[in-house]
Design an enzyme around this catalytic site. Structure first.
Site, PDB file in Angstrom:
ATOM      1  N   HIS B 150       0.841  -1.200   0.000  1.00 30.71           N
ATOM      2  CA  HIS B 150       0.000   0.000   0.000  1.00 30.71           C
ATOM      3  C   HIS B 150       0.873   1.246   0.000  1.00 30.71           C
ATOM      4  O   HIS B 150       1.067   1.904   1.010  1.00 30.71           O
ATOM      5  CB  HIS B 150      -0.916  -0.015   1.230  1.00 30.71           C
ATOM      6  CG  HIS B 150      -1.658  -1.299   1.392  1.00 30.71           C
ATOM      7  ND1 HIS B 150      -2.634  -1.701   0.504  1.00 30.71           N
ATOM      8  CD2 HIS B 150      -1.560  -2.289   2.296  1.00 30.71           C
ATOM      9  CE1 HIS B 150      -3.107  -2.881   0.881  1.00 30.71           C
ATOM     10  NE2 HIS B 150      -2.463  -3.258   1.961  1.00 30.71           N
ATOM     11  N   LEU B 151       1.368   1.567  -1.179  1.00 36.59           N
ATOM     12  CA  LEU B 151       2.435   2.576  -1.270  1.00 36.59           C
ATOM     13  C   LEU B 151       2.007   3.978  -0.878  1.00 36.59           C
ATOM     14  O   LEU B 151       2.819   4.784  -0.450  1.00 36.59           O
ATOM     15  CB  LEU B 151       2.990   2.601  -2.699  1.00 36.59           C
ATOM     16  CG  LEU B 151       3.686   1.305  -3.134  1.00 36.59           C
ATOM     17  CD1 LEU B 151       4.091   1.401  -4.603  1.00 36.59           C
ATOM     18  CD2 LEU B 151       4.912   1.038  -2.278  1.00 36.59           C
ATOM     19  N   LYS B 152       0.752   4.313  -1.067  1.00 33.18           N
ATOM     20  CA  LYS B 152       0.351   5.704  -0.856  1.00 33.18           C
ATOM     21  C   LYS B 152      -0.405   5.916   0.450  1.00 33.18           C
ATOM     22  O   LYS B 152      -1.092   6.894   0.637  1.00 33.18           O
ATOM     23  CB  LYS B 152      -0.541   6.173  -2.014  1.00 33.18           C
ATOM     24  CG  LYS B 152       0.135   6.150  -3.366  1.00 33.18           C
ATOM     25  CD  LYS B 152       1.042   7.353  -3.566  1.00 33.18           C
ATOM     26  CE  LYS B 152       1.539   7.408  -5.001  1.00 33.18           C
ATOM     27  NZ  LYS B 152       2.456   8.506  -5.238  1.00 33.18           N
ATOM     28  N   ASN B 153      -0.292   4.973   1.335  1.00 24.31           N
ATOM     29  CA  ASN B 153      -1.084   5.057   2.557  1.00 24.31           C
ATOM     30  C   ASN B 153      -0.401   5.904   3.628  1.00 24.31           C
ATOM     31  O   ASN B 153       0.798   5.812   3.838  1.00 24.31           O
ATOM     32  CB  ASN B 153      -1.304   3.624   3.071  1.00 24.31           C
ATOM     33  CG  ASN B 153      -2.080   3.602   4.350  1.00 24.31           C
ATOM     34  OD1 ASN B 153      -1.545   3.865   5.405  1.00 24.31           O
ATOM     35  ND2 ASN B 153      -3.364   3.312   4.252  1.00 24.31           N
TER      36      ASN B 153
END
Lengths: 325, 354
Positions: B150-153
């Site tokens: 979840h790279l943009k969390n």
């Protein structure tokens, strides 16, 4: 007058229907997975409808019922019932109440409601640094600081916090390239520039900004296709039409970008069938890009739209009523 | 297909939020017929069985709590929606009785795997972690693959910061950050977290930190995040920059600009260094002339060089004409989309200098 090509027209009716349809999709999984954004989503949808001059397209009573169902005893709002209170949703809650002219409804349902909300927000200020946390968990970010000043000023309660200290913190976030980031030293980003300039504008301290340098950095965000990006060497995206342009409007330098090219870029991001706007042409639409695309067009004086307040991303008529100016 | 209400301020400011769901949905939607989302990510190969609690003995004592939102309960149409709403029902129930236990930890993991942006779940997980005295190393070991998925969390990074702060050591973090940046070398959360590490553990003068930043710039000389981090290391503590450091940085940046002259980041950087070292702007005159000269308007290799030259000329005694020429070239030929800005600068030339 020559006929404007279809892709250059704002599809007002389709966008209104798109926004109205959003709350009827409860059989779809995304509806539930995005529950943590529900109150933001309502604010985005309602603001877009007001700017499109269809303020009554969503039922006021149901909207208010939902907004109040997100309000906690602490005075903070959660994203939806059962979600913890957080600054981001509290700001959306206050913005929704302001737009619906419902501060009296608030007092009728919750005695001293405004004071309660104000105290919740004030409790999130860090007395040492002046910045704000998002919730009791303590994550800090200039977004929360801006949100606090935004909501408090709409309720006439700015005196509950140390505005000078908050201003000092924003000032410490100014970078060598003229922009602002999430915290001192963090990379400049148009979204954070919006929050920092918004906070300084509310505090009446734009004198602290190197306006020419920042204006130049903001205008450098425009790419050859007319769209705006958020940082150097990144792709264009409709939401930056808002973050960048609102900032330039606060600095009175909107004319430093090419408005015709940007208008054309935003209009190309519309879904011509079902309405709504996407981040860039051909992508899937969502309500977030829809409101910021439309708000951007309002700043660009696109005909037929209500005026938007660049500091609050709300109808100017609403902020005028709340702020008395 | 319309995505409703998906994009938060949260993810919104920093990314196109749609991608947040791209990272998240394929796994959930694997096998769901009603969506066109499935092909979006390499993760879509990963199928798993949905997990339910109502027939799990370990959860027999818990009565799930339904969402209280005024009685609107549309029946979930998709099996995975049932999985999600059931898990949330159990979470509400254990939160209502303040249960902190291993099974609740697992429950939060399950929900986070379905919906990592649900901030309430993270908050409760942090409480559970602390109440049951879970090993912080174990928590980090669990977080690593979760962050990669979840790279943009946002929540993941705050959670991580809290744990590393409590652990009191940045050991292993640079390696993890490198893995993250291999996915997206400009990820704002990751760079912000790196700055936090530098400040928390006073890594400003650690040679490895500058070397790593140099490597990031060598990999992509247009990575503005890397240039910003370099500035943070070199000048982030405030005060006037020492002359030998300023010289080193100016030479370093000149080499980078010669590789790609039309690149905003190092030009911004070099001007910032000149300013913080309190050197005159004219320090950069000869260098800028390598890329642009108003005498040869057909041969301009960098609009940024023209910009700096205009600035330098405007401060010189008899060079107003050259400044005007540089600004004209920008307005008409090399950066016409911002003609109004360049013309504004030209207007400033007419004003008496303060």
């Amino acid at each position: 007058m020559p006929k404007v090509p279809d892709e250059m027209q704002l599809l007002v009716d389709k966008h209104v229907r798109y926004i109205q349809s959003l709350d009827t999709r409860k059989d779809e999984l995304e509806y539930w997975l995005t529950e943590h954004l529900r109150l933001n989503g309502l604010y985005w949808g309602l603001t877009a409808l007001h700017l499109l001059r269809h303020a009554d397209a969503l039922p006021r009573k149901e909207l208010l019922d939902f907004v109040f169902s997100c309000l906690h005893e602490s005075g903070g709002f959660g994203a939806a019932p059962g979600h913890d209170a957080h600054m981001l949703y509290t700001v959306s809650g206050v913005q929704l109440l302001a737009t619906l002219d419902a501060f009296d409804d608030l007092e009728a349902r919750v005695q001293g409601g405004r004071q309660k909300i104000g105290k919740f927000i004030a409790g999130l200020q860090d007395p040492q640094t002046g910045t704000f946390a998002g919730d009791e968990w303590g994550e800090q970010d200039t977004r929360f600081l801006y949100g606090a000043l935004n909501a408090l000023s709409l309720m006439g309660l700015l005196h509950l916090v140390d505005v000078d200290k908050a201003v000092q913190h924003v000032h410490a976030c100014a970078n060598f390239d003229g922009g602002y980031g999430t915290s001192p030293g963090a990379e400049s980003h148009s979204g954070q520039v919006f929050t920092c300039l918004g906070a300084l504008t509310i505090a009446g301290r734009l004198d602290l900004v190197d306006q020419e340098k920042l204006g130049a950095w903001l205008s450098e965000r425009q790419l050859k296709n007319g769209g705006l990006n958020g940082r150097p060497e990144k792709k264009e995206d409709v939401c930056y039409s808002w973050w960048v342009m609102s900032s330039m409007a606060m600095l009175d330098r909107l004319h430093w970008i090419d408005g015709d090219k940007l208008t054309s870029f935003i209009l190309q991001c519309q879904d011509p069938e079902l309405g709504g706007l996407a981040d860039r042409p051909g992508d899937m639409v969502d309500v977030f890009h829809t409101v910021f695309g439309i708000a951007g067009l309002s700043l660009l004086k696109y005909p037929g739209l209500d005026e938007v307040d660049p500091v609050y991303c709300m109808p100017r008529s609403v902020t005028r009523r709340c702020l008395g100016k | 297909m319309a995505l409703n209400f998906i994009c938060g301020w949260l993810s919104a400011i920093f990314c196109s939020p749609i991608r947040l769901l791209h990272a998240l949905l394929p796994r959930l939607f694997a096998g769901a017929p009603s969506t066109s989302f499935v092909e979006a990510s390499p993760n879509s190969k990963e199928t798993r069985m949905p997990k339910f609690y109502h027939d799990d003995e370990a959860w027999a004592d818990i009565e799930p709590l339904a969402q209280d939102d005024g009685g609107m309960h549309p029946l979930a149409a998709i099996a995975y929606t049932e999985e999600y709403s059931e898990a949330m029902g159990y979470l509400r129930a254990v939160m209502a009785q303040s249960e902190f236990s291993e099974r609740v930890l697992e429950l939060t993991e399950h929900i986070i795997s379905m919906n990592p942006a649900h901030y309430t779940v993270w908050l409760y997980r942090a409480k559970v972690t602390s109440e049951i005295g879970r090993s912080l190393q174990d928590e980090i070991a669990w977080l690593n693959p979760t962050a990669l998925k979840h790279l943009k969390n946002y929540q993941i990074w705050h959670h991580r910061q809290t744990i590393i702060n409590a652990l009191g050591s940045p050991e292993g973090e640079p390696e993890f950050i490198s893995t993250m940046l291999e996915q997206d070398s400009k990820n704002y959360h990751v760079w912000s977290y790196r700055q936090w590490l530098v400040k928390r553990f006073d890594l400003f003068d650690k040679p490895e930190e500058l070397t790593w930043t140099d490597n990031m710039i060598q990999d992509d000389v247009r990575n503005n995040s890397a240039w910003n981090h370099r500035y943070y290391l070199v000048a982030g503590r405030g005060g006037k920059l020492r002359a030998e450091i300023a010289d080193r940085e100016i030479e370093y940046t000149k080499a980078a600009i010669r590789k790609a002259p039309q690149n905003q980041s190092p030009w911004n950087y070099i001007s910032g260094i000149v300013r913080v070292a309190q050197l005159p702007k004219s320090t950069l005159k000869d260098f800028a002339l390598e890329f642009a000269d108003v005498q040869t308007p057909e041969e301009v290799y960098s609009s940024h060089a023209l910009d700096i030259l205009a600035d330098i000329y405007s401060e010189e005694e008899n060079s107003k004409e050259s400044a005007e020429k540089a600004l004209d070239l920008l307005a008409t030929k090399y950066d016409p989309i911002r003609a109004n800005y360049w013309n504004f600068r030209k207007g400033l030339l007419e004003q008496p200098t303060a």
